[in-house]
Design an enzyme around this catalytic site. Structure first.
Site, PDB file in Angstrom:
ATOM      1  N   SER A  98      54.379-125.675 -21.211  1.00 28.42           N
ATOM      2  CA  SER A  98      54.931-125.480 -19.876  1.00 28.42           C
ATOM      3  C   SER A  98      55.254-124.023 -19.627  1.00 28.42           C
ATOM      4  O   SER A  98      55.504-123.255 -20.563  1.00 28.42           O
ATOM      5  CB  SER A  98      56.186-126.325 -19.701  1.00 28.42           C
ATOM      6  OG  SER A  98      57.242-125.708 -20.395  1.00 28.42           O
ATOM      7  N   LYS A  99      55.225-123.680 -18.373  1.00 27.17           N
ATOM      8  CA  LYS A  99      55.530-122.304 -17.994  1.00 27.17           C
ATOM      9  C   LYS A  99      56.896-121.907 -18.534  1.00 27.17           C
ATOM     10  O   LYS A  99      57.101-120.817 -19.021  1.00 27.17           O
ATOM     11  CB  LYS A  99      55.567-122.167 -16.473  1.00 27.17           C
ATOM     12  CG  LYS A  99      54.204-122.228 -15.837  1.00 27.17           C
ATOM     13  CD  LYS A  99      54.325-121.920 -14.353  1.00 27.17           C
ATOM     14  CE  LYS A  99      53.069-122.347 -13.631  1.00 27.17           C
ATOM     15  NZ  LYS A  99      53.080-122.091 -12.222  1.00 27.17           N
ATOM     16  N   ARG A 100      57.811-122.851 -18.428  1.00 30.74           N
ATOM     17  CA  ARG A 100      59.183-122.556 -18.830  1.00 30.74           C
ATOM     18  C   ARG A 100      59.289-122.182 -20.313  1.00 30.74           C
ATOM     19  O   ARG A 100      60.055-121.326 -20.688  1.00 30.74           O
ATOM     20  CB  ARG A 100      60.104-123.731 -18.507  1.00 30.74           C
ATOM     21  CG  ARG A 100      61.191-123.360 -17.535  1.00 30.74           C
ATOM     22  CD  ARG A 100      61.932-124.571 -17.043  1.00 30.74           C
ATOM     23  NE  ARG A 100      61.054-125.444 -16.263  1.00 30.74           N
ATOM     24  CZ  ARG A 100      60.887-126.733 -16.516  1.00 30.74           C
ATOM     25  NH1 ARG A 100      61.496-127.306 -17.512  1.00 30.74           N
ATOM     26  NH2 ARG A 100      60.094-127.449 -15.750  1.00 30.74           N
TER      27      ARG A 100
END
Ligand code: GLU
Length: 478
Positions: free
Chosen positions: A249-251
């Site tokens: 995920s980007k996070r």
């Protein structure tokens, strides 16, 4: 059947994640397979999440990876504008239409009233309070400039069903869907509204996106139905995971296409690999060009379970692309990475590159493969010991001067010729040729493992340097 039209609809919230690129790729492959169009739409209505520069990253990544769209903000098309913030008036018009059709309603509730609707868990669920306002009251409050939103009017009972082309029949009870906001008080639409309006107006026939939208699709269908529009086909894609527990995920700062390119993965291999993340070609062939992917792509091959990003496999594919690449193309791609090596500028560039071409999977391995050339110095004599190659320190002591003598006489300083000379030497000494080559290589590299054999490396070093290193080793051994 209508012409197939698919779209990729990223939000410009930062870099382009591998999962996003896979969604784009599948949309591209499916449309091209069916002679259709692939559209890029920028979903920038959530201004709080907007990150400067990310639209440019989307354009450049798609071009660079060759997942190219037929229509989009920077290439035009008949269904524009392709940036949602430029379509504000369109959404307003359709939101008002939906109100007339009974699929939505104006809501004037204050943030305080909304907050007061919190349940024990702190979740707010709108109670349809404004649904009962009279037409006159609504008109009066709008005219007086009171802020409002437009909410979807979801039936209290019943269920929405549809057939997802990957996940099969999906059914969601309307009681579990809230009357969400479609148009915000600043006139901007939410994703939940804009995706429906745009997909319809842009003639999208197949909506391809992540599973996070699987269960909200029934509420979109309510809008298609209220407008009397044909629903598109839905293809929801399984998530891509780092491992069984963690999503890419980007996070978590997980890799984007750009990260992989920077790390030196072959671009075609990245695209090839992400095609296989969730899609099984059902053949043994895994290395496929973009054209082959188009030919072979099918919705039937898309799986429901999460795809695990297997870096070992992605690297392997990259290595396969490197092996089959022409030398010229390899050189062009590899040069920036070669420049990172200590050996750069000290040896013939083409020879350095030939040394590594069949021995790396990603370009960033180049430096570590050839840095040894510049790290020559004192070494532990036990490196000469190698039972398998029948080599030992004593043997090295005996034959290194002979190797040097033989090489001193060589005029045509090429790998092939040097190899012949050492093989002949081994025959005349009745010593195994592997032993001679092992000892020669240790002496001129001072390393146990190197990319390339003794004579390949000697060619690269040149005669003078090779003899110098042999002398050094002879002295060292005493
Ligand atoms: N803007 C949405 C996202 O980035 C697009 C979802 C869709 O394809 O409908 O997740």
């Amino acid at each position: 059947m209508n012409k197939v039209r698919t779209r990729f609809a990223p939000s410009p919230t930062g870099y382009l994640h591998i999962g996003g690129l896979r969604t784009a790729l599948y949309g591209f492959l499916y449309s091209k397979k069916h002679g259709g169009d692939f559209v890029l739409r920028i979903e920038d209505t959530d201004t709080a999440r907007y990150v400067d520069g990310s639209v440019e990253i989307i354009y450049s990544t798609m071009r660079d990876s060759k997942i190219m769209y037929d229509e989009g903000p920077d290439v035009g098309g008949d269904y524009g504008p392709y940036i949602q913030s430029e379509r504000k008036n369109i959404y307003k018009e359709y939101a008002e239409k939906l109100v007339e059709l009974g699929g939505a309603y104006y809501c004037f509730c204050s943030p305080e009233r909304i907050a007061s609707l919190k349940d024990e868990e702190g979740n707010v669920r709108y109670d349809k309070h404004c649904l009962s306002l009279s037409k006159e009251e609504i008109a009066r409050r709008i005219a007086s400039g009171e802020p409002y939103v437009i909410r979807q009017n979801v039936p209290k009972e019943g269920a929405g069903t549809y057939n997802d082309l990957v996940y099969g029949e999906i059914k969601v009870d309307y009681k579990d869907i809230e009357d969400g906001i479609l148009l915000k008080s600043d006139g901007m639409p939410t994703y939940n509204f804009a995706n429906v309006i745009d997909d319809h107006l842009m003639g999208i026939t197949h909506v391809i996106r992540g599973t996070e939208y699987l269960s909200s699709t029934p509420k979109y269908n309510l809008m298609y139905d209220a407008f009397g529009w044909e629903r598109p086909e839905y293809i929801h894609l399984p998530p891509i995971m780092k491992d069984a527990q963690h999503k890419l995920s980007k996070r978590n700062g997980d890799a984007s296409y750009e990260d992989f390119v920077k790390k030196g993965y072959v671009k075609e291999a990245i695209v090839n690999y992400i095609a296989l993340l969730g899609w099984n070609p059902k053949t043994n062939q895994e290395k496929m060009s973009l054209d082959e992917l188009i030919q072979n792509f099918s919705l039937e091959g898309i799986g429901k379970s999460p795809a695990i990003f297997d870096d070992v496999k992605c690297r392997w594919l990259s290595g396969e692309y490197i092996k089959e690449m022409s030398f010229e193309e390899f050189k062009q791609n590899a040069l920036p990475f070669l420049k990172e090596s200590k050996a750069y500028g000290k040896y013939d560039e083409d020879k350095l590159l030939s040394l590594v071409k069949g021995r790396i999977q990603i370009y960033s391995e180049i430096a570590e493969k050839i840095d040894f050339l510049e790290e020559f110095g004192e070494f532990d004599l036990s490196l000469f010991e190698n039972q398998k190659q029948k080599a030992s320190v004593e043997l090295a002591k005996e034959i290194l001067p002979k190797i040097k003598q033989a090489l001193l006489l060589v005029e045509d300083w090429s790998n092939a010729n040097l190899f012949d000379v050492l093989v002949k030497l081994s025959e005349s000494l009745t010593v195994k040729k592997q032993a001679v080559l092992w000892i020669a290589r240790i002496a001129i590299t001072a390393k146990q493992a190197t990319a390339g054999g003794a004579t390949e490396i000697a060619e690269l070093l040149g005669k003078e340097e090779t003899i110098k290193r042999l002398d050094f080793a002879i002295n060292l051994i005493g």
